[in-house]
Design an enzyme around this catalytic site. Structure first.
Site, PDB file in Angstrom:
ATOM      1  CG  PHE A  56      -8.204   4.526  11.062  1.00 55.68           C
ATOM      2  CD1 PHE A  56      -9.471   4.561  10.517  1.00 55.68           C
ATOM      3  CD2 PHE A  56      -7.956   3.731  12.162  1.00 55.68           C
ATOM      4  CE1 PHE A  56     -10.494   3.829  11.075  1.00 55.68           C
ATOM      5  CE2 PHE A  56      -8.982   2.988  12.726  1.00 55.68           C
ATOM      6  CZ  PHE A  56     -10.252   3.041  12.181  1.00 55.68           C
TER       7      PHE A  56
ATOM      8  CB  THR B 233      -3.962   2.148  12.404  1.00 57.77           C
ATOM      9  OG1 THR B 233      -3.237   3.189  11.763  1.00 57.77           O
ATOM     10  CG2 THR B 233      -3.505   2.004  13.836  1.00 57.77           C
TER      11      THR B 233
ATOM     12  CB  SER C 110       1.108   4.524  11.228  1.00 56.45           C
ATOM     13  OG  SER C 110       0.676   4.147   9.948  1.00 56.45           O
TER      14      SER C 110
ATOM     15  CD  GLU D 280      10.435  -1.697  -2.146  1.00 56.36           C
ATOM     16  OE1 GLU D 280      11.246  -1.841  -3.073  1.00 56.36           O
ATOM     17  OE2 GLU D 280      10.179  -2.577  -1.310  1.00 56.36           O
TER      18      GLU D 280
ATOM     19  CG  ASP E 121      -1.518   1.577  -1.207  1.00 61.82           C
ATOM     20  OD1 ASP E 121      -2.658   1.555  -0.744  1.00 61.82           O
ATOM     21  OD2 ASP E 121      -1.257   1.283  -2.384  1.00 61.82           O
ATOM     22  CG  HIS E 122       4.074   1.765   2.079  1.00 63.20           C
ATOM     23  ND1 HIS E 122       5.426   1.764   1.847  1.00 63.20           N
ATOM     24  CD2 HIS E 122       3.559   0.904   1.186  1.00 63.20           C
ATOM     25  CE1 HIS E 122       5.704   0.944   0.841  1.00 63.20           C
ATOM     26  NE2 HIS E 122       4.576   0.419   0.418  1.00 63.20           N
ATOM     27  CG  ASP E 123      -0.787   6.415   7.034  1.00 62.16           C
ATOM     28  OD1 ASP E 123      -1.535   5.812   7.822  1.00 62.16           O
ATOM     29  OD2 ASP E 123      -0.372   7.569   7.233  1.00 62.16           O
TER      30      ASP E 123
HETATM   31  C1  HEM Z   1       7.715   1.604  -7.868  1.00 62.16           C
HETATM   32  C2  HEM Z   1       8.274   1.133  -6.865  1.00 62.16           C
HETATM   33  C3  HEM Z   1       7.667   0.125  -5.927  1.00 62.16           C
HETATM   34  C4  HEM Z   1       8.322  -0.934  -5.440  1.00 62.16           C
HETATM   35  C5  HEM Z   1       9.781  -1.314  -5.714  1.00 62.16           C
HETATM   36  C6  HEM Z   1       7.389  -1.657  -4.597  1.00 62.16           C
HETATM   37  C7  HEM Z   1       7.698  -2.825  -3.929  1.00 62.16           C
HETATM   38  C8  HEM Z   1       6.831  -3.548  -3.153  1.00 62.16           C
HETATM   39  C9  HEM Z   1       7.121  -4.814  -2.521  1.00 62.16           C
HETATM   40  C10 HEM Z   1       8.447  -5.565  -2.632  1.00 62.16           C
HETATM   41  C11 HEM Z   1       6.018  -5.203  -1.848  1.00 62.16           C
HETATM   42  C12 HEM Z   1       5.831  -6.494  -1.046  1.00 62.16           C
HETATM   43  C13 HEM Z   1       5.444  -7.584  -2.022  1.00 62.16           C
HETATM   44  C14 HEM Z   1       5.093  -8.900  -1.359  1.00 62.16           C
HETATM   45  O1  HEM Z   1       5.997  -9.581  -0.900  1.00 62.16           O
HETATM   46  O2  HEM Z   1       3.907  -9.271  -1.333  1.00 62.16           O
HETATM   47  C15 HEM Z   1       5.014  -4.170  -2.022  1.00 62.16           C
HETATM   48  C16 HEM Z   1       3.773  -4.174  -1.444  1.00 62.16           C
HETATM   49  C17 HEM Z   1       2.832  -3.185  -1.637  1.00 62.16           C
HETATM   50  N1  HEM Z   1       2.921  -2.094  -2.454  1.00 62.16           N
HETATM   51 FE1  HEM Z   1       4.525  -1.568  -3.550  1.00 62.16          FE
HETATM   52  N2  HEM Z   1       6.195  -1.010  -4.589  1.00 62.16           N
HETATM   53  C18 HEM Z   1       6.308   0.085  -5.387  1.00 62.16           C
HETATM   54  C19 HEM Z   1       5.319   1.016  -5.667  1.00 62.16           C
HETATM   55  C20 HEM Z   1       4.050   1.001  -5.137  1.00 62.16           C
HETATM   56  C21 HEM Z   1       3.002   1.950  -5.450  1.00 62.16           C
HETATM   57  C22 HEM Z   1       3.160   3.110  -6.423  1.00 62.16           C
HETATM   58  C23 HEM Z   1       1.920   1.602  -4.710  1.00 62.16           C
HETATM   59  C24 HEM Z   1       0.550   2.233  -4.655  1.00 62.16           C
HETATM   60  C25 HEM Z   1       0.125   3.150  -5.439  1.00 62.16           C
HETATM   61  C26 HEM Z   1       2.276   0.424  -3.932  1.00 62.16           C
HETATM   62  C27 HEM Z   1       1.437  -0.225  -3.053  1.00 62.16           C
HETATM   63  C28 HEM Z   1       1.753  -1.380  -2.362  1.00 62.16           C
HETATM   64  C29 HEM Z   1       0.865  -2.038  -1.425  1.00 62.16           C
HETATM   65  C30 HEM Z   1      -0.546  -1.605  -1.006  1.00 62.16           C
HETATM   66  C31 HEM Z   1       1.541  -3.163  -0.964  1.00 62.16           C
HETATM   67  C32 HEM Z   1       1.040  -4.155   0.072  1.00 62.16           C
HETATM   68  C33 HEM Z   1       1.270  -3.569   1.432  1.00 62.16           C
HETATM   69  C34 HEM Z   1       1.046  -4.569   2.531  1.00 62.16           C
HETATM   70  O3  HEM Z   1      -0.109  -4.736   2.953  1.00 62.16           O
HETATM   71  O4  HEM Z   1       2.031  -5.174   3.005  1.00 62.16           O
HETATM   72  N3  HEM Z   1       3.567   0.093  -4.214  1.00 62.16           N
HETATM   73  N4  HEM Z   1       5.529  -3.179  -2.833  1.00 62.16           N
END
Ligand code: HEM
Ligand SMILES: *[C@@H]1O[C@H](CO)[C@@H](O)[C@H](O)[C@H]1NC(C)=O
Ligand SMILES: *[C@@H]1O[C@H](CO)[C@@H](O)[C@H](O)[C@H]1NC(C)=O
Length: 465
Positions: A175, A173, A179, A242, A104-106
């Site tokens: 893709f 990106t 990154s 994170e 996701d972060h990629d």
């Molecule tokens: C378990 C520990 C995790 C923590 C502490 C965490 C924390 C966070 C935080 C703080 C944000 C930003 C929230 C906001 O302000 O909108 C975020 C965004 C996000 N997280 Fe997580 N996350 C975790 C696990 C995951 C997992 C397991 C996935 C996917 C399977 C994931 C996918 C995402 C995605 C796609 C975003 C948005 C990215 C973006 O476009 O900026 N996260 N997460």
């Protein structure tokens, strides 16, 4: 048992540098900006802003379908309906969860406005309880800080967005192009590389190593944006911090880069574009690859970035804790924490979340809901319709989808109207195996888009075991 995976080499023929990869604008056959870093997230449904153009839902005390939107912190009534014991998933290891986050972060990073204070009066967003750009605080008993996502200025009108409507951007990106290792921009790449090495190594930590194995460097900015160790600057770059497993996966990839670079010195001189290898299990999930489709905009969608988030995790200590191996063994050996309707999120995430720059502990469920409003994301019911499913018009429709009358009571207590249910939360509450699973459909659709929209793809099949 034989496990099939795709090993996919992705070649991009533009701005090839020593690392042989692209950052932003690329030779895509139809639109060079599609999927590029720092362009808009794709809108699959038009945004619903309170003023039609820019203000988040819930900015003023407007009513929706006759109800004011609930405080996002009230989601805890639903999240905490669960017993807090963490159960084990019988099918998946913890690695699946962390790999999901890493991927996701990629492909998506939605930047927030960097100003910490209100544009109008300069009040500090950390200490305000009223909505004033860019602060959109979340009320609990007092207020927790929230910064709006940056609007995009590059306007590629390829989606359903009406002209002038605020759109959020993706700073990486869309893709899967690693990154996460090389940085999404040339500037960041420079800071991640070891510019004094002729071989093209990535920079490593100068203070710590583990039996000759490297760690990621600390950021040099003092004080760093991370408040976990105030004033020391001893943190890794950005989101890498994170959670511990995420830092481990990043470290592993950087070690692998440096290992290959040393080994493959010859590859560079013989001009082989040693790009990157990605292991997908897409064939299991999506069916056979149907080829490149130049009508598909690969840009990650807004609904993906605001909904495809989070499963349980743990806090961070790396260099001083025995290195990568114990963590990796744990990720592979240990079952994932079970996520179901009784266990939606752990208290670590809803009560004790730490994020950069913010001294208070936050609530990730509330953050996700507030982010949805910030982005003007349509509700769960609209996304059901988008996926081709019937809307839920009555409580019994929702009971059918969720499978629990008690849960539906709680949802209706919080939201008042079925049309007001947030799409991330609605998706999380869906009964698995139900005929119309919106969250699963959106995920599948996102991956299909990703899969079919890259014009330089080569795939082959390997089998192990
Ligand atoms: C378990 C520990 C995790 C923590 C502490 C965490 C924390 C966070 C935080 C703080 C944000 C930003 C929230 C906001 O302000 O909108 C975020 C965004 C996000 N997280 Fe997580 N996350 C975790 C696990 C995951 C997992 C397991 C996935 C996917 C399977 C994931 C996918 C995402 C995605 C796609 C975003 C948005 C990215 C973006 O476009 O900026 N996260 N997460
Ligand atoms: C929201 O409230 C502000 C100040 O109370 C007002 O100026 C603005 O017009 C309102 N916006 C909408 C869409 O009602
Ligand atoms: C850069 O590479 C050289 C060897 O080529 C090494 O001695 C030095 O420690 C590296 N520096 C960083 C920051 O990785």
């Amino acid at each position: 048992m034989r496990i099939f995976v795709y090993v996919r080499l992705v070649f991009c023929l533009c701005s090839v540098n020593i690392f042989g990869r692209m950052h932003s604008y690329c030779v895509f056959r139809k639109s060079p900006l599609w999927g590029a870093a720092s362009t808009g997230l794709a809108r699959w449904l038009p945004a619903e802003y309170e003023d039609g153009e820019n203000q988040p839902k819930g900015w003023n005390t407007s009513q929706y379908s006759g109800f004011q939107l609930p405080l996002v912190s009230l989601s805890n009534k639903i999240m905490h309906s669960s017993s807090m014991a963490i159960l084990e998933d019988s099918a998946y290891s913890q690695m699946l969860v962390d790999w999901g986050q890493y991927i996701d972060h990629d492909i998506s990073y939605t930047p927030q406005i960097s100003s910490q204070s209100t544009f109008s009066s300069g009040r500090d967003c950390l200490h305000t309880c009223s909505n004033a750009e860019p602060c959109f605080p979340m009320q609990v008993t007092s207020c927790l800080p929230f910064f709006r996502s940056s609007p995009t200025c590059i306007n590629i009108q390829t989606d359903v967005r009406p002209a002038g409507q605020r759109q959020q951007m993706n700073s990486v990106t869309s893709f899967i192009d690693v990154s996460t290792v090389y940085g999404p921009s040339a500037d960041l790449e420079k800071t991640l590389r070891n510019l004094s090495s002729a071989e093209g190594l990535l920079a490593v930590n100068s203070e710590y190593s583990e039996d000759g194995q490297l760690y990621l460097p600390f950021v040099s900015v003092q004080p760093s944006a991370c408040l976990q160790e105030p004033g020391t600057g001893r943190v890794l770059h950005g989101r890498v911090n994170e959670i511990l497993p995420l830092s481990v996966l990043h470290t592993l990839r950087v070690r692998e880069h440096n290992r290959l670079v040393i080994y493959q010195e010859i590859a560079r001189s013989s001009g082989i574009p040693f790009n990157f290898i990605l292991i997908y299990t897409f064939d299991e999930y999506l069916g056979p690859y149907a080829g490149y489709d130049d009508s598909v905009n690969p840009s990650v969608s807004n609904v993906f970035a605001t909904t495809q988030r989070e499963l349980p995790g743990t806090p961070l200590v790396l260099c001083s804790s025995g290195g990568l191996d114990p963590v990796l063994r744990g990720l592979l050996d240990r079952p994932a924490a079970l996520q179901n309707q009784e266990h939606l999120m752990t208290e670590d995430l809803t009560q004790r979340l730490l994020v950069l720059n913010i001294p208070e502990t936050l609530d990730l469920a509330a953050l996700n809901l507030q982010r949805g409003r910030d982005h003007g994301l349509p509700g769960y019911n609209d996304w059901r319709a988008f996926c081709g499913f019937d809307r839920v018009d009555t409580r019994s429709d929702l009971i059918e989808v969720v499978g629990s009358g008690v849960l539906v009571e709680k949802i209706m207590d919080v939201y008042g109207h079925l049309d007001n249910i947030n799409v991330w939360l609605g998706g999380l509450l869906e009964r698995p195996g139900c005929a119309a699973v919106t969250a699963e459909t959106l995920l599948r659709y996102s991956h299909t888009v990703l899969h079919s929209s890259h014009s330089y793809t080569w795939e082959t099949r390997f089998s192990f075991g």
